[in-house]
Design a protein around this motif. Structure first.
Motif, PDB file in Angstrom:
ATOM      1  N   GLN A  21      50.676  42.713  43.702  1.00 21.24           N
ATOM      2  CA  GLN A  21      49.266  42.130  43.670  1.00 21.24           C
ATOM      3  C   GLN A  21      48.302  42.747  42.730  1.00 21.24           C
ATOM      4  OE1 GLN A  21      47.540  41.728  47.510  1.00 21.24           O
ATOM      5  NE2 GLN A  21      49.504  41.323  48.699  1.00 21.24           N
ATOM      6  N   ALA A  22      47.599  41.947  42.087  1.00 21.07           N
ATOM      7  CA  ALA A  22      46.684  42.575  40.956  1.00 21.07           C
ATOM      8  C   ALA A  22      45.412  42.495  41.142  1.00 21.07           C
ATOM      9  CB  ALA A  22      47.286  42.055  39.559  1.00 21.07           C
ATOM     10  N   MET A  23      44.440  43.180  40.830  1.00 21.78           N
ATOM     11  CA  MET A  23      43.002  43.171  40.770  1.00 21.78           C
ATOM     12  C   MET A  23      42.269  43.531  39.520  1.00 21.78           C
ATOM     13  SD  MET A  23      42.092  44.345  44.527  1.00 21.78           S
ATOM     14  CE  MET A  23      40.218  43.962  44.438  1.00 21.78           C
ATOM     15  N   TRP A  24      41.433  43.251  39.000  1.00 19.39           N
ATOM     16  CA  TRP A  24      40.575  43.593  37.848  1.00 19.39           C
ATOM     17  C   TRP A  24      39.198  44.241  38.304  1.00 19.39           C
ATOM     18  CZ3 TRP A  24      44.443  40.172  38.083  1.00 19.39           C
ATOM     19  CH2 TRP A  24      45.175  39.966  37.081  1.00 19.39           C
ATOM     20  N   ALA A  25      38.862  45.226  37.304  1.00 19.43           N
ATOM     21  CA  ALA A  25      37.680  45.843  37.602  1.00 19.43           C
ATOM     22  C   ALA A  25      37.151  46.526  36.226  1.00 19.43           C
ATOM     23  CB  ALA A  25      37.869  47.204  38.687  1.00 19.43           C
ATOM     24  N   ARG A  26      36.113  46.920  36.164  1.00 16.03           N
ATOM     25  CA  ARG A  26      35.293  47.507  34.823  1.00 16.03           C
ATOM     26  C   ARG A  26      36.236  48.773  34.573  1.00 16.03           C
ATOM     27  NH1 ARG A  26      31.265  45.450  32.341  1.00 16.03           N
ATOM     28  NH2 ARG A  26      29.948  44.012  33.554  1.00 16.03           N
ATOM     29  N   ASP A  27      36.593  49.382  35.744  1.00 16.60           N
ATOM     30  CA  ASP A  27      37.202  50.909  35.844  1.00 16.60           C
ATOM     31  C   ASP A  27      38.564  50.603  36.810  1.00 16.60           C
ATOM     32  OD1 ASP A  27      38.405  53.234  36.100  1.00 16.60           O
ATOM     33  OD2 ASP A  27      36.229  54.164  36.192  1.00 16.60           O
ATOM     34  N   GLY A  28      39.769  50.275  36.248  1.00 17.48           N
ATOM     35  CA  GLY A  28      40.869  49.902  37.013  1.00 17.48           C
ATOM     36  C   GLY A  28      41.420  51.242  37.526  1.00 17.48           C
TER      37      GLY A  28
END
Length: 136
Positions: A21-28
């Motif tokens: 499962q992958a998620m994105w963010a400004r700071d991974g």
């Protein structure tokens, strides 16, 4: 005669399992560390981009990989005004104690709580909603 429950009667039904499962963010890295801590583990892998900069961070729980990408252009959904394309639901033996610790770790609690007594919505450090549930 065709089967309505199985489109290809001579083919075995699919039985895939979620591998990642992958998620994105400004700071991974920050988001990976938040969820790893919440799930009682640590970030164990970092993946570089073409320039050699670490841009994705991962850990494993029960055989599944959780992967968090750094994306400078990421913006969190404006929930509840915007629909969510994905969110995590975490379960804890003591959801109230977990909520306190998650808030100390950088989560925030929005005013909109559609779960009533069934679940609590928190925003993770990237401002993406996730739910916490009690195991009982």
């Amino acid at each position: 005669m065709t089967s309505h429950t199985h489109p290809h009667p001579h083919t075995a039904p699919l039985s895939g399992k979620i591998m990642c499962q992958a998620m994105w963010a400004r700071d991974g890295r920050k988001l990976a560390e938040f969820y790893a801590t919440a799930l009682g583990t640590k970030v164990t892998q970092a993946f570089p981009n073409e320039e050699g900069n670490e841009v994705a961070f991962a850990f494993h729980v029960n055989g599944a990989m959780y992967l968090f990408y750094t994306s400078p252009s990421f913006t969190a959904p404006d929930w509840p005004e915007q629909e969510l394309s994905f969110h995590m639901g975490l379960v804890f033996d003591d959801a109230q104690a977990a909520e306190k610790q998650l808030l100390e770790m950088g989560a925030t609690k929005p005013g909109h709580q559609p779960g009533g007594k069934h679940w609590t919505v928190l925003l993770d450090p990237s401002d993406q909603p996730f739910c916490i549930h009690s195991a009982h």
